[in-house]
Design an enzyme around this catalytic site. Structure first.
Site, PDB file in Angstrom:
ATOM      1  N   GLY A 174      -4.019  -1.953  -0.819  1.00 35.18           N
ATOM      2  CA  GLY A 174      -3.339  -0.175  -0.506  1.00 35.18           C
ATOM      3  C   GLY A 174      -1.940  -0.254  -0.252  1.00 35.18           C
ATOM      4  NE  ARG A 175       3.589   0.483  -1.524  1.00 30.03           N
ATOM      5  CZ  ARG A 175       4.334  -0.626  -1.692  1.00 30.03           C
ATOM      6  NH1 ARG A 175       4.126  -1.079  -2.953  1.00 30.03           N
ATOM      7  NH2 ARG A 175       5.638  -0.326  -1.607  1.00 30.03           N
ATOM      8  CG  LEU A 176      -3.403   0.280   3.614  1.00 26.69           C
ATOM      9  CD1 LEU A 176      -4.822   0.066   4.260  1.00 26.69           C
ATOM     10  CD2 LEU A 176      -2.188   1.150   3.860  1.00 26.69           C
ATOM     11  CG  HIS A 177       3.021  -4.486   2.003  1.00 24.56           C
ATOM     12  ND1 HIS A 177       1.273  -4.525   0.995  1.00 24.56           N
ATOM     13  CD2 HIS A 177       3.884  -3.097   1.118  1.00 24.56           C
ATOM     14  CE1 HIS A 177       1.827  -4.232  -0.248  1.00 24.56           C
ATOM     15  NE2 HIS A 177       3.164  -3.469  -0.346  1.00 24.56           N
TER      16      HIS A 177
END
Length: 199
Positions: A174-177
């Site tokens: 989810g691009r929650l890097h």
């Protein structure tokens, strides 16, 4: 996850060892971004990290190459390591300094013989009429040095990138890097400011 180490160099070494053991292709390959001289536009290429020297990331090149001239004119650079097997990257910004002649010669002597010959034969990044001409140049130096040791060319050497900022990036769904930063004002500062960034 949080900060795994209080020292960014220790953390870097830990991650590099991990991806090397996992079989990452060319784990020491780093994109090196510089300011091209004299035009002052951004320039980037891949070089190989050759170990820490006096607190800096070392790499080597022809000293007449565009990258060397850029670093001599504008001694700042950013390196980026990207390891797709684990979806991680490490960005390192800092100042750049030339290595000593002794350090250059020490590393040069460890290189494969063909690489040593290539350092003499190649006018790096200059126009080349044909690949056959490069092969002819290699053969000339094969004959010149015969079976003896090949000295380090005067136009060949290394630099060290002394870090002022590290960013450890861990890819997440989810691009929650996760992004962890170490920063300091100058290379004499022993302590690092630590903080996270939004993805």
């Amino acid at each position: 996850m949080g900060f795994l180490f209080s020292d960014p160099i220790e953390w870097f070494d830990f991650e590099l060892k991990k991806v090397t053991e996992l079989g990452e292709f060319e784990p020491t390959a780093m994109n090196l971004a510089t300011c091209r001289a004299p035009e002052r536009y951004p320039d980037v290429r891949v070089v190989l990290f050759k170990g820490w020297i006096r607190g800096g990331l070392s790499f080597y090149t022809n000293l007449n190459s565009p990258k060397a001239k850029s670093l001599q004119a504008f001694p700042w650079a950013t390196a980026n390591f990207f390891w797709p097997k684990v979806n991680q990257q490490i960005r390192i910004f800092g100042t750049v300094e030339p290595l000593t002649r002794e350090e250059n010669e020490s590393y040069f002597s460890s290189r494969p013989r063909l690489s040593q010959l290539g350092a003499w034969a190649s006018d790096q990044s200059q126009k080349l009429d044909s690949y056959e001409y490069l092969e002819m140049r290699i053969q000339e130096f094969v004959e010149q040095f015969d079976e003896g040791p090949i000295p380090c060319p005067p136009h060949w050497g290394g630099f060290r990138l002394v870090p002022l900022r590290f960013e450890f990036w861990f890819g997440r769904d989810g691009r929650l890097h996760e992004r962890y930063v170490f920063e300091r004002q100058n290379s004499n500062q022993q302590t690092w400011e630590k903080f996270m960034l939004f993805p």
